[in-house]
Design a protein around this motif. Structure first.
Motif, mmCIF file in Angstrom:
data_model
loop_
_atom_site.group_PDB
_atom_site.id
_atom_site.type_symbol
_atom_site.label_atom_id
_atom_site.label_comp_id
_atom_site.label_asym_id
_atom_site.label_seq_id
_atom_site.Cartn_x
_atom_site.Cartn_y
_atom_site.Cartn_z
ATOM 1 N N THR A 1 0.832 -1.207 0.000
ATOM 2 C CA THR A 1 0.000 0.000 0.000
ATOM 3 C C THR A 1 0.866 1.257 0.000
ATOM 4 O O THR A 1 0.606 2.196 -0.752
ATOM 5 N N THR A 2 1.903 1.259 0.815
ATOM 6 C CA THR A 2 2.811 2.412 0.871
ATOM 7 C C THR A 2 3.541 2.598 -0.452
ATOM 8 O O THR A 2 3.671 3.716 -0.950
ATOM 9 N N ALA A 3 3.984 1.511 -1.056
ATOM 10 C CA ALA A 3 4.722 1.586 -2.317
ATOM 11 C C ALA A 3 3.827 2.059 -3.460
ATOM 12 O O ALA A 3 4.324 2.654 -4.424
ATOM 13 N N CYS A 4 2.540 1.828 -3.363
ATOM 14 C CA CYS A 4 1.617 2.274 -4.415
ATOM 15 C C CYS A 4 1.561 3.793 -4.520
ATOM 16 O O CYS A 4 1.186 4.330 -5.556
ATOM 17 N N THR B 1 4.187 5.656 -4.320
ATOM 18 C CA THR B 1 5.472 6.094 -4.869
ATOM 19 C C THR B 1 5.679 5.436 -6.229
ATOM 20 O O THR B 1 4.793 4.767 -6.738
ATOM 21 N N LYS B 2 6.857 5.590 -6.766
ATOM 22 C CA LYS B 2 7.189 4.943 -8.040
ATOM 23 C C LYS B 2 7.998 3.672 -7.816
ATOM 24 O O LYS B 2 8.661 3.189 -8.719
ATOM 25 N N GLN B 3 7.919 3.125 -6.618
ATOM 26 C CA GLN B 3 8.655 1.907 -6.273
ATOM 27 C C GLN B 3 8.092 0.714 -7.029
ATOM 28 O O GLN B 3 6.887 0.622 -7.270
ATOM 29 N N ASN B 4 8.969 -0.211 -7.402
ATOM 30 C CA ASN B 4 8.570 -1.429 -8.097
ATOM 31 C C ASN B 4 7.748 -2.301 -7.147
ATOM 32 O O ASN B 4 8.209 -2.686 -6.071
ATOM 33 N N LEU B 5 6.530 -2.632 -7.528
ATOM 34 C CA LEU B 5 5.631 -3.404 -6.675
ATOM 35 C C LEU B 5 5.890 -4.908 -6.742
ATOM 36 O O LEU B 5 5.525 -5.641 -5.818
ATOM 37 N N MET B 6 6.491 -5.385 -7.797
ATOM 38 C CA MET B 6 6.619 -6.823 -8.008
ATOM 39 C C MET B 6 7.354 -7.546 -6.882
ATOM 40 O O MET B 6 6.867 -8.574 -6.405
ATOM 41 N N PRO B 7 8.508 -7.055 -6.422
ATOM 42 C CA PRO B 7 9.165 -7.760 -5.311
ATOM 43 C C PRO B 7 8.296 -7.811 -4.050
ATOM 44 O O PRO B 7 8.297 -8.807 -3.328
#
Length: 64
Positions: A21-24, A26-32
């Motif tokens: 949820t936090t990564a969503c 940002t532009k962080q890669n969600l796959m890992p």
């Protein structure tokens, strides 16, 4: 499914879903993060719900 949820480490699952949820936001890669959540036995519905609260849900408008 009930047995799975009883036997998994729910604290770890909650943490993994919270990281998604936090990564969503940002532009962080969600796959890992999604892979890690799946390894912690989070269900597909739980993973989708953790993203849905940021991205929302898309509904197609029928055109006739």
């Amino acid at each position: 499914l009930k047995k799975l949820r009883l036997n998994r480490n729910n604290g770890y699952v909650t943490k993994a879903l919270s990281e998604i949820t936090t990564a969503c936001t940002t532009k962080q890669n969600l796959m890992p993060l999604i892979i890690e959540s799946a390894k912690s036995y989070a269900t597909l519905g739980e993973i989708v719900d953790s993203m849905k609260c940021v991205f929302g849900e898309w509904n197609e408008n029928p055109i006739i």
